[in-house]
Design a protein around this motif. Structure first.
Motif, PDB file in Angstrom:
ATOM      1  N   PRO A 334       0.811  -1.219   0.000  1.00 56.69           N
ATOM      2  CA  PRO A 334       0.000   0.000   0.000  1.00 56.69           C
ATOM      3  C   PRO A 334       0.845   1.271   0.000  1.00 56.69           C
ATOM      4  N   PHE A 335       1.955   1.251   0.745  1.00 55.08           N
ATOM      5  CA  PHE A 335       2.931   2.336   0.626  1.00 55.08           C
ATOM      6  C   PHE A 335       4.304   1.714   0.462  1.00 55.08           C
ATOM      7  N   GLU A 336       5.037   2.162  -0.562  1.00 60.96           N
ATOM      8  CA  GLU A 336       6.365   1.603  -0.793  1.00 60.96           C
ATOM      9  C   GLU A 336       7.255   2.678  -1.412  1.00 60.96           C
ATOM     10  N   ASP A 400       2.643  -2.250   4.908  1.00 56.05           N
ATOM     11  CA  ASP A 400       1.466  -3.024   4.517  1.00 56.05           C
ATOM     12  C   ASP A 400       0.241  -2.687   5.357  1.00 56.05           C
ATOM     13  N   GLY A 401       0.455  -2.197   6.560  1.00 54.73           N
ATOM     14  CA  GLY A 401      -0.659  -1.842   7.429  1.00 54.73           C
ATOM     15  C   GLY A 401      -0.226  -0.835   8.473  1.00 54.73           C
ATOM     16  N   TYR A 402      -1.145   0.044   8.846  1.00 59.44           N
ATOM     17  CA  TYR A 402      -0.846   1.046   9.873  1.00 59.44           C
ATOM     18  C   TYR A 402      -2.135   1.412  10.590  1.00 59.44           C
ATOM     19  N   ASP A 407      -4.976   5.742  22.163  1.00 61.59           N
ATOM     20  CA  ASP A 407      -4.504   6.312  23.428  1.00 61.59           C
ATOM     21  C   ASP A 407      -3.178   7.052  23.266  1.00 61.59           C
ATOM     22  N   GLY A 408      -2.694   7.146  22.025  1.00 65.00           N
ATOM     23  CA  GLY A 408      -1.470   7.889  21.777  1.00 65.00           C
ATOM     24  C   GLY A 408      -0.198   7.094  21.940  1.00 65.00           C
ATOM     25  N   GLY A 409      -0.288   5.799  22.168  1.00 66.14           N
ATOM     26  CA  GLY A 409       0.897   4.973  22.331  1.00 66.14           C
ATOM     27  C   GLY A 409       1.424   4.480  21.001  1.00 66.14           C
ATOM     28  N   MET A 410       2.188   3.394  21.067  1.00 71.88           N
ATOM     29  CA  MET A 410       2.786   2.820  19.879  1.00 71.88           C
ATOM     30  C   MET A 410       1.707   2.341  18.906  1.00 71.88           C
ATOM     31  N   PRO A 411       1.726   2.823  17.643  1.00 70.89           N
ATOM     32  CA  PRO A 411       0.739   2.348  16.669  1.00 70.89           C
ATOM     33  C   PRO A 411       1.033   0.913  16.263  1.00 70.89           C
ATOM     34  N   LYS A 412       0.053   0.261  15.688  1.00 70.55           N
ATOM     35  CA  LYS A 412       0.238  -1.091  15.178  1.00 70.55           C
ATOM     36  C   LYS A 412       0.520  -0.984  13.686  1.00 70.55           C
ATOM     37  N   PHE A 413       1.637  -1.585  13.263  1.00 70.86           N
ATOM     38  CA  PHE A 413       1.999  -1.491  11.862  1.00 70.86           C
ATOM     39  C   PHE A 413       2.672  -2.784  11.419  1.00 70.86           C
ATOM     40  N   SER A 414       2.700  -2.979  10.120  1.00 70.61           N
ATOM     41  CA  SER A 414       3.401  -4.116   9.534  1.00 70.61           C
ATOM     42  C   SER A 414       4.078  -3.642   8.259  1.00 70.61           C
TER      43      SER A 414
END
Length: 588
Positions: A334-336, A400-402, A407-414
């Motif tokens: 999705p972003f590269e 691939d994902g974000y 809550d402002g903490g670490m985002p989930k990404f791959s």
């Protein structure tokens, strides 16, 4: 604020087909030596034109709302501009693109040309209904509350608005079947004014020279919109102080400076001869910039930009093959992003540029700051020789994902991050010294993914892997990313001269805009909470509210645009003539 709508309108509404040279076509009025030009040479098919109009219709409400919000924000600081924005917004509000075409009288299958008489910009647009155009201009002026002066020169009537403080005049005329809009100095010499109105023709026109036709063939541009900026003409005109528009702008700046310092305006308007020499020197390094569509249909908007460069700049990079995995492959995430950063070659090139400026500094007062910039650049490139920076070849990033953390903490990404380097083992060793968590990580140069320690996985909330190739070191995070990292290390590097590839799909683009909007609104709300409303700062509160409304309107316009985009991307490479930048937009 309305750049995208206007750009689409110029592309979709002002195109025409003609198999012979029309002596009254807009290009017939453009001097062959114009420093800049943008014009159409051919016609779009009806389906593509209608698709563009449909897209304009979908985005128009958000653009109008943005204009109104900007007007509210400017109401205290610049009420005149605020009123103008509201007037224009009122003309667009609630109308379709087809209605605007009828209201303005513009020929949707007509020719147009935007060009310079020297530095002075002129726009010529063919009309289907000259009376409608005149009525539109009159209504706009009446609603704005400022009418232009009516003037006659020879047989040509025109309207003029003079801005005394900026020493400029704005011209609107209907000449035959064309609308003419121009910005000239307020004391424009009569030959310049006559040529802008078309009363006098250039001795040789751009149409006579076939300049844009030849350019389109050479660069692979389609004929729907072709443009060129000739910096060998533009920069000397801008710095010599001899061009009429340049003189007007210089006088405005001199008067402002004189009001602060007391220095006579005539002294401040003196331009050393070295300015033209320095401008010519810069233009010799970047002589021309050109652009044109390569694809334009219902689903695609592809544009190519060409930046001509001096031969030594071209030769430094056009034969360079960067061993960065992924730079030679089409993006799939999705972003590269694949970006060549050959530090050794960049150091040599920019070091040579810094040495050249040190040996022969710029002497024009407005360009003297370049001497300090190149001096600092020379110091920087020397420091870049130190490993691991000096070993870098490039960067590859794939997302691939974000998902942001509410809550402002670490985002989930791959995704994956890969660094191209001449010394991947050395880079790994330095990382292990810096971070004890990976001190025991053992990688071989075969590209096999190895799982990251549990402490890192726990901190990320996802599994992670690392892998090393012959000239690359990569890290991946997320489900199934280990296989993707292994595959990435096997992908080819760039072809000769290839410098960058980037891709972003529409869904991720929309998500990023929404995320940025939330952060901007949160920041504004926090600022408001820290400064509660009271009678002593009502003006500030109103300004803050208007600024927030403008921000929301801007993001709404961006979201409206993103909603129609399936994917956008760009490629950058160095060919035998200079830098080639191609952009790709796919519409849903």
């Amino acid at each position: 604020m309305t750049k995208r709508v206007l750009a689409l309108a110029l592309t979709g509404l002002l195109l025409a087909a003609c198999s012979h040279k029309d002596k009254d076509a807009p290009l017939a009025f453009v001097p062959a030596d114009t420093p800049y030009v943008l014009a159409n040479l051919d016609v779009l098919d009806n389906d593509t034109r209608q698709a563009i109009l449909t897209q304009i219709d979908a985005e128009m409400p958000a653009q109008v709302a943005q204009m109104k919000a900007q007007a509210d924000q400017l109401s205290n600081t610049d009420p005149d501009m605020a009123k103008y924005l509201r007037t224009v917004a009122g003309e667009f509000d609630g109308k379709t693109a087809e209605q605007l075409i009828q209201d303005t009288g513009i020929d949707p299958k007509g020719y147009m040309a935007f060009y310079g008489l020297g530095l002075s910009p002129v726009l010529r647009v063919q009309l289907a209904n000259a009376q409608a155009f005149g009525n539109f201009v009159t209504k706009l002026q009446n609603d704005y509350g400022k009418k232009f002066d009516s003037v006659t020169l020879g047989t040509q009537n025109y309207q003029r608005y003079v801005a005394p403080t900026s020493h400029l005049q704005f011209i609107i005329a209907v000449a035959g079947k064309q609308a003419v809009l121009a910005m000239l100095p307020d004391n424009a010499p009569q030959p310049l004014l006559r040529q802008a109105l078309g009363l006098d023709r250039p001795s040789k026109s751009l149409q006579d020279a076939d300049t844009l036709t030849d350019l389109a063939k050479a660069k692979g541009y389609a004929k729907w919109a072709v443009g060129e900026v000739d910096l060998t003409r533009l920069l000397p005109l801008a710095t010599s102080g001899q061009d009429p528009l340049s003189q007007a702008l210089l006088k405005t700046r001199a008067e402002s400076e004189s009001a602060k310092t007391g220095e006579p305006v005539t002294n401040l308007m003196q331009v050393p001869a070295t300015c033209q020499t320095d401008a010519t020197r810069i233009a010799s390094r970047v002589p021309r910039i050109s652009l044109g569509y390569t694809t334009l249909d219902e689903k695609h908007r592809d544009v190519r930009f060409d930046v001509s460069l001096a031969s030594d700049i071209v030769s430094a990079f056009n034969g360079l093959k960067i061993e960065l995995p992924g730079l030679g492959s089409d993006p799939t995430s999705p972003f590269e992003l694949s970006l060549a950063l050959p530090i050794a070659q960049l150091r040599a090139f920019w070091g040579a540029q810094a040495d050249a400026v040190a040996a022969k500094p710029f002497t024009c007062p407005v360009l003297e700051n370049l001497n300090d910039s190149f001096g600092s650049l020379g110091d920087t490139v020397q420091k870049a020789a130190v490993p691991p920076i000096g070993d870098l070849l490039g960067l590859h990033l794939a997302l691939d994902g974000y998902t942001p953390n509410p809550d402002g903490g670490m985002p989930k990404f791959s995704g994956r991050v890969l660094i191209g380097t001449n010394n991947p083992a050395g880079l790994l060793a330095m990382a292990q010294v810096t971070s004890p968590l990976i001190a025991g990580l053992k990688l071989t140069g075969d590209g096999k993914a190895v799982e990251l320690p549990a402490q890192i996985a726990n901190a990320l909330g996802e599994q992670g892997w690392a892998a090393m190739g012959a000239k690359s070191l990569g890290v991946a995070v997320g489900k199934d990313e280990d296989g993707k990292l292994t595959d990435l290390l096997k992908q080819p590097g760039g072809d000769a001269g290839e410098l960058m590839r980037v891709h972003l799909d529409g869904d991720m683009y929309s998500n990023w805009i929404h995320l940025l909007q939330q952060r901007a609104e949160n920041a504004a709300n926090m600022a408001a909470a820290m400064n509660p409303d009271d009678s002593g700062n009502q003006d500030e509160q109103k300004s803050a509210a208007a600024a927030l409304a403008n921000t929301k309107a801007q993001f709404a316009a961006m979201e409206s645009e993103a909603a129609h985009i399936k994917a956008i991307g760009a490629n950058v490479r160095m060919d035998d003539h200079g830098l080639v930048i191609t952009t790709h937009t796919e519409i849903k």
